[in-house]
Scaffold this motif. Structure first.
Motif, PDB file in Angstrom:
ATOM      1  N   ALA A   1      41.261  36.478  49.782  1.00 17.17           N
ATOM      2  CA  ALA A   1      42.310  37.502  49.693  1.00 17.17           C
ATOM      3  C   ALA A   1      42.950  37.521  48.309  1.00 17.17           C
ATOM      4  CB  ALA A   1      43.377  37.251  50.758  1.00 17.17           C
ATOM      5  N   MET A   2      42.992  36.370  47.634  1.00 19.08           N
ATOM      6  CA  MET A   2      43.570  36.297  46.289  1.00 19.08           C
ATOM      7  C   MET A   2      42.564  36.673  45.206  1.00 19.08           C
ATOM      8  SD  MET A   2      46.082  32.942  46.315  1.00 19.08           S
ATOM      9  CE  MET A   2      44.981  31.793  47.155  1.00 19.08           C
ATOM     10  N   ASP A   3      41.332  37.049  45.623  1.00 18.51           N
ATOM     11  CA  ASP A   3      40.259  37.403  44.687  1.00 18.51           C
ATOM     12  C   ASP A   3      39.841  36.237  43.808  1.00 18.51           C
ATOM     13  OD1 ASP A   3      39.925  39.956  45.583  1.00 18.51           O
ATOM     14  OD2 ASP A   3      41.217  40.888  44.083  1.00 18.51           O
ATOM     15  N   VAL A   4      40.057  35.028  44.280  1.00 17.05           N
ATOM     16  CA  VAL A   4      39.598  33.850  43.560  1.00 17.05           C
ATOM     17  C   VAL A   4      38.128  33.589  43.888  1.00 17.05           C
ATOM     18  CG1 VAL A   4      39.892  31.351  43.280  1.00 17.05           C
ATOM     19  CG2 VAL A   4      41.894  32.828  43.462  1.00 17.05           C
ATOM     20  N   VAL A   5      37.764  33.773  45.153  1.00 16.28           N
ATOM     21  CA  VAL A   5      36.363  33.654  45.563  1.00 16.28           C
ATOM     22  C   VAL A   5      35.972  34.879  46.372  1.00 16.28           C
ATOM     23  CG1 VAL A   5      36.524  31.127  45.650  1.00 16.28           C
ATOM     24  CG2 VAL A   5      36.818  32.450  47.737  1.00 16.28           C
TER      25      VAL A   5
ATOM     26  N   SER B   1      53.403  36.738  51.474  1.00 15.00           N
ATOM     27  CA  SER B   1      54.231  36.634  50.270  1.00 15.00           C
ATOM     28  C   SER B   1      53.376  36.399  49.032  1.00 15.00           C
ATOM     29  CB  SER B   1      55.249  35.495  50.420  1.00 15.00           C
ATOM     30  OG  SER B   1      56.167  35.776  51.455  1.00 15.00           O
ATOM     31  N   VAL B   2      52.356  35.555  49.166  1.00 19.60           N
ATOM     32  CA  VAL B   2      51.463  35.302  48.043  1.00 19.60           C
ATOM     33  C   VAL B   2      50.742  36.578  47.629  1.00 19.60           C
ATOM     34  CG1 VAL B   2      49.360  34.083  47.338  1.00 19.60           C
ATOM     35  CG2 VAL B   2      51.134  32.858  48.589  1.00 19.60           C
ATOM     36  N   LEU B   3      50.262  37.357  48.607  1.00 14.36           N
ATOM     37  CA  LEU B   3      49.568  38.608  48.300  1.00 14.36           C
ATOM     38  C   LEU B   3      50.522  39.632  47.692  1.00 14.36           C
ATOM     39  CD1 LEU B   3      47.147  39.063  51.331  1.00 14.36           C
ATOM     40  CD2 LEU B   3      46.715  38.062  49.084  1.00 14.36           C
ATOM     41  N   ALA B   4      51.772  39.665  48.181  1.00 18.17           N
ATOM     42  CA  ALA B   4      52.764  40.583  47.612  1.00 18.17           C
ATOM     43  C   ALA B   4      53.058  40.214  46.168  1.00 18.17           C
ATOM     44  CB  ALA B   4      54.040  40.543  48.446  1.00 18.17           C
ATOM     45  N   ALA B   5      53.167  38.907  45.889  1.00 17.34           N
ATOM     46  CA  ALA B   5      53.407  38.455  44.516  1.00 17.34           C
ATOM     47  C   ALA B   5      52.231  38.834  43.619  1.00 17.34           C
ATOM     48  CB  ALA B   5      53.624  36.945  44.503  1.00 17.34           C
ATOM     49  N   ARG B   6      51.024  38.696  44.150  1.00 17.23           N
ATOM     50  CA  ARG B   6      49.840  39.077  43.380  1.00 17.23           C
ATOM     51  C   ARG B   6      49.855  40.571  43.057  1.00 17.23           C
ATOM     52  NH1 ARG B   6      45.041  41.381  44.384  1.00 17.23           N
ATOM     53  NH2 ARG B   6      43.263  40.762  43.078  1.00 17.23           N
ATOM     54  N   ALA B   7      50.264  41.382  44.033  1.00 18.71           N
ATOM     55  CA  ALA B   7      50.324  42.831  43.808  1.00 18.71           C
ATOM     56  C   ALA B   7      51.322  43.175  42.714  1.00 18.71           C
ATOM     57  CB  ALA B   7      50.696  43.541  45.110  1.00 18.71           C
ATOM     58  N   VAL B   8      52.477  42.491  42.711  1.00 21.44           N
ATOM     59  CA  VAL B   8      53.485  42.729  41.675  1.00 21.44           C
ATOM     60  C   VAL B   8      52.930  42.358  40.301  1.00 21.44           C
ATOM     61  CG1 VAL B   8      55.722  41.959  40.780  1.00 21.44           C
ATOM     62  CG2 VAL B   8      55.460  42.462  43.210  1.00 21.44           C
ATOM     63  N   LEU B   9      52.306  41.185  40.210  1.00 18.89           N
ATOM     64  CA  LEU B   9      51.751  40.739  38.932  1.00 18.89           C
ATOM     65  C   LEU B   9      50.657  41.687  38.437  1.00 18.89           C
ATOM     66  CD1 LEU B   9      51.506  36.895  39.574  1.00 18.89           C
ATOM     67  CD2 LEU B   9      53.032  38.039  37.958  1.00 18.89           C
TER      68      LEU B   9
ATOM     69  N   THR C   1      55.800  34.491  27.291  1.00 20.15           N
ATOM     70  CA  THR C   1      56.947  35.351  27.574  1.00 20.15           C
ATOM     71  C   THR C   1      57.266  35.371  29.060  1.00 20.15           C
ATOM     72  OG1 THR C   1      56.377  36.768  25.695  1.00 20.15           O
ATOM     73  CG2 THR C   1      57.866  37.680  27.319  1.00 20.15           C
ATOM     74  N   PHE C   2      56.216  35.459  29.884  1.00 15.89           N
ATOM     75  CA  PHE C   2      56.433  35.483  31.329  1.00 15.89           C
ATOM     76  C   PHE C   2      57.031  34.173  31.828  1.00 15.89           C
ATOM     77  CE2 PHE C   2      54.888  34.556  35.633  1.00 15.89           C
ATOM     78  CZ  PHE C   2      55.489  35.598  36.318  1.00 15.89           C
ATOM     79  N   GLN C   3      56.508  33.050  31.341  1.00 14.18           N
ATOM     80  CA  GLN C   3      57.025  31.753  31.777  1.00 14.18           C
ATOM     81  C   GLN C   3      58.502  31.609  31.448  1.00 14.18           C
ATOM     82  OE1 GLN C   3      54.118  29.156  29.827  1.00 14.18           O
ATOM     83  NE2 GLN C   3      53.359  28.511  31.826  1.00 14.18           N
ATOM     84  N   ARG C   4      58.887  32.019  30.237  1.00 12.56           N
ATOM     85  CA  ARG C   4      60.294  31.926  29.835  1.00 12.56           C
ATOM     86  C   ARG C   4      61.161  32.843  30.687  1.00 12.56           C
ATOM     87  NH1 ARG C   4      59.322  32.039  23.260  1.00 12.56           N
ATOM     88  NH2 ARG C   4      58.608  29.868  23.065  1.00 12.56           N
ATOM     89  N   SER C   5      60.680  34.055  30.909  1.00 12.32           N
ATOM     90  CA  SER C   5      61.455  35.012  31.707  1.00 12.32           C
ATOM     91  C   SER C   5      61.609  34.523  33.146  1.00 12.32           C
ATOM     92  CB  SER C   5      60.767  36.389  31.696  1.00 12.32           C
ATOM     93  OG  SER C   5      60.682  36.893  30.385  1.00 12.32           O
ATOM     94  N   LEU C   6      60.529  33.974  33.706  1.00 10.78           N
ATOM     95  CA  LEU C   6      60.592  33.485  35.081  1.00 10.78           C
ATOM     96  C   LEU C   6      61.563  32.319  35.205  1.00 10.78           C
ATOM     97  CD1 LEU C   6      59.543  33.722  37.957  1.00 10.78           C
ATOM     98  CD2 LEU C   6      57.651  32.206  37.334  1.00 10.78           C
TER      99      LEU C   6
END
Length: 234
Positions: free
Chosen positions: A127-131, A164-172, A217-222
């Motif tokens: 589902a995360m498109d890793v495999v 939640s993990v899939l929703a976070a992936r969609a946002v990213l 930049t993302f790491q600092r912002s997060l």
């Protein structure tokens, strides 16, 4: 350096990383790998951080970087990077290459993941498109993105729901594509008067720099967002 509950012998570390014991020792003498933790009978034990750093070194080497360049690269990283941080760095490096997807049997997938994978865990990685499942009913084969596998496995242990993990992936994905479009438009305008060879050369040099800049930049912002959230909750 802690071992994060895992204590590997040098032979086990080499087997997990797919390298020789001689290679592990060589990297250690060059200072690319921290020394092991000495256990009973002064036997060196290696942890997950050693494995993650070794995988990052191998990734850098596979991209054609010299030993001196790898030393400089690692020297610029914070000394206290976690296993997850090192996996992110490896994913960034792997993204420089046009193709990092391999087809492997389940046993090899689990070896690279460093753990047995149940059906639910495989479903989440798919589902995360890793495999991606590639075999038939008689042969379990998986197409795996080597640059994302370690991150995907780490996410399996994050206390978030699958949704939640899939929703976070969609946002990213959404915001990454938007940033890519804007950067592409900016660079296209900047090289409008150059020939195709110069454009390809510039693109090859800019790709890793842009990816690293976006990551930093993302790491600092997060971190800032999480700090504000925790302050509000406290």
């Amino acid at each position: 350096m802690t071992t994060e509950t895992e204590a590997l012998t040098i032979d086990e570390l080499a087997a997990r990383a797919g390298v020789t014991v001689r290679t592990v020792r060589f990297y250690g003498t060059k200072g690319l790998l921290p020394p092991p933790v000495l256990g009973p009978r002064r036997v060196g034990r290696y942890g997950r951080e050693h494995l993650a750093r070794l995988e990052l070194i191998e990734e850098l080497q596979s991209r054609g970087m010299t030993l001196a360049a790898i030393e400089r690269y690692l020297g610029q990283l914070p000394p206290d990077l976690s296993v997850r941080d090192l996996a992110v760095q490896r994913a960034v490096v792997a993204s420089w290459a046009p193709g990092t997807v391999e087809t492997v049997p389940r046993a090899e997938l689990e070896r690279r993941a460093g753990r047995a994978l149940g059906e639910e865990e495989l479903r989440r990685l798919v589902a995360m498109d890793v495999v991606e499942r590639a075999g038939d009913a008689d042969e379990e084969l998986f197409r795996v993105d080597a640059g994302l596998l370690r991150l995907g496995v780490e996410l399996l242990d994050v206390p978030l729901s699958h949704e939640s993990v899939l929703a976070a992936r969609a946002v990213l994905t959404e915001h990454s594509r938007a940033a890519a479009r804007e950067l592409s438009r900016l660079l296209r305008d900047a090289v409008a008067d150059k020939d195709a060879r110069d454009v390809r050369s510039l693109s090859a040099r800019m790709h890793p720099l842009v990816v690293q800049a976006l990551l930093t930049t993302f790491q600092r912002s997060l971190k800032e967002e999480l700090r504000e959230w925790l302050d509000e909750e406290g």
